[in-house]
Design a protein around this motif. Structure first.
Motif, short mmCIF file in Angstrom:
data_model
loop_
_atom_site.label_atom_id
_atom_site.label_comp_id
_atom_site.label_asym_id
_atom_site.label_seq_id
_atom_site.Cartn_x
_atom_site.Cartn_y
_atom_site.Cartn_z
N GLU A 31 -2.79 5.78 23.14
CA GLU A 31 -2.61 4.97 21.93
C GLU A 31 -3.75 5.14 20.93
O GLU A 31 -3.53 5.07 19.73
N LEU A 32 -4.95 5.35 21.43
CA LEU A 32 -6.10 5.50 20.53
C LEU A 32 -6.43 6.96 20.24
O LEU A 32 -7.40 7.24 19.55
N ASN A 33 -5.61 7.87 20.77
CA ASN A 33 -5.89 9.29 20.61
C ASN A 33 -7.31 9.62 21.09
O ASN A 33 -8.03 10.38 20.47
N ARG A 34 -7.67 9.00 22.19
CA ARG A 34 -9.01 9.16 22.75
C ARG A 34 -8.88 9.91 24.07
O ARG A 34 -8.11 9.52 24.93
N TYR A 35 -9.62 10.95 24.18
CA TYR A 35 -9.52 11.74 25.39
C TYR A 35 -10.89 11.88 26.04
O TYR A 35 -11.91 11.92 25.37
N TYR A 36 -10.90 11.91 27.34
CA TYR A 36 -12.14 12.02 28.10
C TYR A 36 -12.54 13.49 28.16
O TYR A 36 -11.71 14.35 28.40
N ASN A 37 -13.82 13.76 27.92
CA ASN A 37 -14.25 15.15 27.90
C ASN A 37 -14.56 15.70 29.29
O ASN A 37 -14.88 16.86 29.44
N SER A 38 -14.45 14.84 30.30
CA SER A 38 -14.62 15.32 31.67
C SER A 38 -14.01 14.33 32.64
O SER A 38 -13.84 13.15 32.33
N LEU A 39 -13.71 14.81 33.81
CA LEU A 39 -13.20 13.95 34.87
C LEU A 39 -14.25 12.92 35.26
O LEU A 39 -13.93 11.78 35.57
N GLU A 40 -15.51 13.31 35.19
CA GLU A 40 -16.60 12.39 35.52
C GLU A 40 -16.62 11.20 34.58
O GLU A 40 -16.82 10.06 35.01
#
Length: 86
Positions: A31-40
Motif C-alpha cells: 500500500e505504501l509502495n515501500r520495499y525492504y532492501n534486504s531480508l534482514e
C-alpha cells in the motif's frame, strides 16, 4: 487470564503472532509502495512488530494513534476499533 480482542481476532484468523506480523507488514509495503532492501531489514521489522503484538495481547489495545494498526486490522479482516479494549 482473559484474552484481549487482538488475541481473540488473531486466533479466529488462525494465525500465529509471527504470521500476523508478516502479513501486516506485506500489506503495508504494497500500500505504501515501500520495499525492504534486504531480508534482514524485513526480519527486523517482523521482530519489532511481534514484540509490539505480544505486549498488546497481554495489556490490550487502548491507544491506536499508531497508523500501523490499520494494517494489522486489515490482516485480521476487521477495523482498528474492533481491536480496542473498552
Amino acid at each position: 487470564m482473559t484474552k484481549t480482542k487482538l488475541q481473540i481476532m488473531r486466533e479466529k484468523a488462525d494465525m500465529t503472532i509471527e504470521q500476523l506480523a508478516m502479513n501486516a507488514l506485506m500489506i503495508q509495503a504494497v500500500e505504501l509502495n515501500r520495499y525492504y532492501n534486504s531480508l534482514e531489514n524485513f526480519e527486523c521489522s517482523v521482530a519489532n512488530t511481534v514484540e509490539l503484538l505480544e505486549k498488546r495481547e497481554i495489556n490490550g489495545m487502548r491507544n491506536v494513534e499508531n497508523s500501523n494498526w490499520i494494517y494489522i486490522a486489515q490482516t485480521l479482516g476487521c477495523s482498528v476499533e474492533d481491536l480496542v479494549e473498552e
